[in-house]
Design a protein around this motif. Structure first.
Motif, PDB file in Angstrom:
ATOM      1  N   TYR A 140       0.781  -1.344  -0.056  1.00 50.45           N
ATOM      2  CA  TYR A 140      -0.133   0.142  -0.090  1.00 50.45           C
ATOM      3  C   TYR A 140       0.827   1.099  -0.063  1.00 50.45           C
ATOM      4  CZ  TYR A 140      -3.579   3.590   1.342  1.00 50.45           C
ATOM      5  OH  TYR A 140      -4.283   4.531   1.445  1.00 50.45           O
ATOM      6  N   LEU A 141       1.673   1.154   0.868  1.00 51.49           N
ATOM      7  CA  LEU A 141       2.805   2.466   0.893  1.00 51.49           C
ATOM      8  C   LEU A 141       3.542   2.662  -0.455  1.00 51.49           C
ATOM      9  CD1 LEU A 141       4.331   1.953   4.587  1.00 51.49           C
ATOM     10  CD2 LEU A 141       2.645   3.859   3.814  1.00 51.49           C
ATOM     11  N   ALA A 146       1.125   4.172  -2.913  1.00 50.57           N
ATOM     12  CA  ALA A 146       0.824   5.321  -2.433  1.00 50.57           C
ATOM     13  C   ALA A 146       1.839   6.357  -3.033  1.00 50.57           C
ATOM     14  CB  ALA A 146       0.557   5.295  -1.134  1.00 50.57           C
ATOM     15  N   VAL A 152      -5.611   7.498   1.647  1.00 53.47           N
ATOM     16  CA  VAL A 152      -4.524   7.361   2.871  1.00 53.47           C
ATOM     17  C   VAL A 152      -5.190   8.173   4.178  1.00 53.47           C
ATOM     18  CG1 VAL A 152      -2.510   8.949   3.515  1.00 53.47           C
ATOM     19  CG2 VAL A 152      -2.438   7.441   1.469  1.00 53.47           C
ATOM     20  N   VAL A 174      -5.762   6.726   8.038  1.00 54.60           N
ATOM     21  CA  VAL A 174      -5.127   7.233   8.969  1.00 54.60           C
ATOM     22  C   VAL A 174      -6.164   7.473  10.051  1.00 54.60           C
ATOM     23  CG1 VAL A 174      -4.162   9.478  10.128  1.00 54.60           C
ATOM     24  CG2 VAL A 174      -3.121   8.674   7.756  1.00 54.60           C
ATOM     25  N   LEU A 179      -6.786   4.102  11.695  1.00 52.96           N
ATOM     26  CA  LEU A 179      -5.761   3.976  12.849  1.00 52.96           C
ATOM     27  C   LEU A 179      -6.005   4.443  14.024  1.00 52.96           C
ATOM     28  CD1 LEU A 179      -2.721   4.136  10.172  1.00 52.96           C
ATOM     29  CD2 LEU A 179      -3.173   1.953  11.581  1.00 52.96           C
ATOM     30  N   VAL A 196      -3.194   9.585  21.312  1.00 49.43           N
ATOM     31  CA  VAL A 196      -2.650   9.095  19.724  1.00 49.43           C
ATOM     32  C   VAL A 196      -4.201   9.006  19.009  1.00 49.43           C
ATOM     33  CG1 VAL A 196      -1.815   7.216  18.489  1.00 49.43           C
ATOM     34  CG2 VAL A 196      -0.614   8.155  20.523  1.00 49.43           C
ATOM     35  N   HIS A 235      -4.790  11.096  15.424  1.00 54.06           N
ATOM     36  CA  HIS A 235      -4.707  10.633  14.072  1.00 54.06           C
ATOM     37  C   HIS A 235      -6.245  10.763  13.431  1.00 54.06           C
ATOM     38  CE1 HIS A 235      -0.872   9.739  14.926  1.00 54.06           C
ATOM     39  NE2 HIS A 235      -0.947   8.594  15.153  1.00 54.06           N
ATOM     40  N   ALA A 260      -6.309  14.158  12.172  1.00 55.10           N
ATOM     41  CA  ALA A 260      -5.666  14.353  10.994  1.00 55.10           C
ATOM     42  C   ALA A 260      -6.118  13.791   9.970  1.00 55.10           C
ATOM     43  CB  ALA A 260      -4.184  13.426  11.273  1.00 55.10           C
ATOM     44  N   SER A 292       1.572   5.435  15.388  1.00 55.84           N
ATOM     45  CA  SER A 292       2.007   6.817  14.903  1.00 55.84           C
ATOM     46  C   SER A 292       3.278   6.995  13.899  1.00 55.84           C
ATOM     47  CB  SER A 292       2.457   7.525  16.176  1.00 55.84           C
ATOM     48  OG  SER A 292       1.349   7.683  17.097  1.00 55.84           O
ATOM     49  N   LEU A 331       3.382   4.508  11.572  1.00 56.08           N
ATOM     50  CA  LEU A 331       2.928   4.193  10.288  1.00 56.08           C
ATOM     51  C   LEU A 331       2.147   5.562   9.786  1.00 56.08           C
ATOM     52  CD1 LEU A 331       1.869   2.281   8.364  1.00 56.08           C
ATOM     53  CD2 LEU A 331       0.300   1.256   9.697  1.00 56.08           C
ATOM     54  N   VAL A 332       1.473   6.307  10.602  1.00 54.68           N
ATOM     55  CA  VAL A 332       0.797   7.392  10.057  1.00 54.68           C
ATOM     56  C   VAL A 332       1.785   8.439   9.651  1.00 54.68           C
ATOM     57  CG1 VAL A 332      -0.520   9.590  10.807  1.00 54.68           C
ATOM     58  CG2 VAL A 332      -1.120   7.414  11.687  1.00 54.68           C
ATOM     59  N   ALA A 359       4.643   7.615   8.077  1.00 55.04           N
ATOM     60  CA  ALA A 359       4.997   6.763   6.924  1.00 55.04           C
ATOM     61  C   ALA A 359       3.776   7.205   5.780  1.00 55.04           C
ATOM     62  CB  ALA A 359       5.036   5.225   7.088  1.00 55.04           C
ATOM     63  N   LEU A 360       2.612   7.187   6.153  1.00 56.00           N
ATOM     64  CA  LEU A 360       1.410   7.262   5.076  1.00 56.00           C
ATOM     65  C   LEU A 360       1.823   9.098   4.539  1.00 56.00           C
ATOM     66  CD1 LEU A 360      -1.354   5.464   6.960  1.00 56.00           C
ATOM     67  CD2 LEU A 360      -0.552   5.038   4.281  1.00 56.00           C
ATOM     68  N   HIS A 406      -0.694  14.358   7.935  1.00 58.31           N
ATOM     69  CA  HIS A 406      -0.390  12.941   8.759  1.00 58.31           C
ATOM     70  C   HIS A 406       1.391  13.009   9.011  1.00 58.31           C
ATOM     71  CE1 HIS A 406      -4.191  12.539   7.451  1.00 58.31           C
ATOM     72  NE2 HIS A 406      -4.007  12.011   6.153  1.00 58.31           N
ATOM     73  N   GLY A 459       2.096  12.202  12.708  1.00 63.90           N
ATOM     74  CA  GLY A 459       2.763  11.192  13.131  1.00 63.90           C
ATOM     75  C   GLY A 459       3.735  11.648  14.086  1.00 63.90           C
TER      76      GLY A 459
END
Lengths: 210, 210
Positions: free
Chosen positions: A10-11, A14, A26, A30, A33, A149, A153, A156, B27, B29-30, B32-33, B153, B157
């Motif tokens: 996925y990353l 993207a 994306v 987020v 998550l 957290v 997220h 965001a 976090s 991963l967020v 990274a996104l 993001h 993160g």
């Protein structure tokens, strides 16, 4: 379906020069998550003797946040499809006035479809943030940073989804429709910001007490 | 390794009553996104005639942001391991003064290891945000909302990673060590916030011009 594939794939997709997954997908992910962190905090509260008084409430929050992260994961997949309607409409021929009119109509229709996915994701993120307000007060104190957290997220995600609603709204010619939706998301963003900021304030207050 | 597994599995495990993945992993991963959206915007700028003047600069930004999302994905995995050191140390027996002292030392050591993973992720998020400042000016205008999504993001993160550094710092008894790190992350967060806000301002200015 990206949701069933590896995170790394996925990353990589993207980040690539391909059109999907893009910012809408994306942002839904987020938000998802963020929602999982609400679930984790609720899960570590349920079944603990010390938190028996809030167990029922935590179970209700957990059920809603579980539904929301699953919904957001669906929208992570759906956004990559919605985008293709818009690019197909833009690719239509426009050599005659009839073709031009048909293309314009198809674009306007596709924009509303493309807008609907981040709008649904936006609303799911807002619902998660709503639940965090109470969760920050009642969740197991050992998990308080995870509630923070979750707020970061989910908010965001909400703002990213909003941006993806707005880039579609900017091209929608029906002003009444556009204004109505702009007002909805502006008001919901302000409300979500107040809650998210309050949650993060509570989290820092709890950490400093150690 | 979560990075090689399905997205849905990661979310289900994060939401569950198991300890990992937790807020630090999520976090990273967020972040990274966010970084992938910087890469996508750079990728859609490179090779375009209209953006030839900024091609070299975009390639450099792309290389850094690619390295950063790969690093952040590694840290997404690493965080789930770092946590286990802390819980193992807390589980040590403390029946005699010697055992108590050994346990305290092991906890203090484990906290520094656990802190290091979100600290590295925090720095990687900050590096992405640094690059967005320029990318917002030079990237393909069709991708401007994705630069905004990257900023949202990467900054969420960063804040999530910061919170995970801070929950470890709160238990570290070496005050000089703790203060030094707190000052570093406070200053870096303020700097990142200024940049992220400016990027999002530019994104909205570009959207409104349509």
């Amino acid at each position: 379906m990206y949701s069933e594939g590896p995170i790394r794939q996925y990353l990589d997709d993207a980040a690539s020069g391909g059109p999907t997954p893009g910012g809408g997908s994306v942002s839904a992910l987020v938000g998802a998550l963020g929602s999982t962190m609400a679930c984790m905090s609720a899960n570590f509260t349920i079944g603990k003797k010390k938190y028996r008084d809030v167990e029922e409430e935590c179970k209700q929050i957990l059920a809603r946040c579980e539904a929301n992260y699953k919904k957001l994961l669906e929208l992570t997949d759906a956004d990559t499809k919605a985008y293709s309607h818009v690019s197909k409409a833009y690719a239509m021929t426009k050599d005659t006035p009839e073709e031009k009119a048909a293309r314009t109509e198809a674009i306007q229709k596709a924009l509303r479809i493309a807008m609907d996915v981040p709008l649904q994701a936006f609303r799911a993120c807002a619902a998660v943030i709503n639940d965090l307000d109470r969760l920050a007060d009642i969740a197991n104190k050992n998990l308080i940073s995870d509630v923070g957290v979750a707020a970061l997220h989910a908010f965001a995600g909400l703002r990213g989804c909003k941006l993806n609603v707005e880039i579609n709204l900017a091209y929608i010619k029906d002003e009444e429709f556009a204004n109505k939706h702009q007002e909805e998301i502006d008001a919901a963003e302000n409300r979500a910001k107040r809650i998210a900021d309050a949650v993060i304030g509570k989290v820092y207050a709890a950490i400093k007490k150690n």
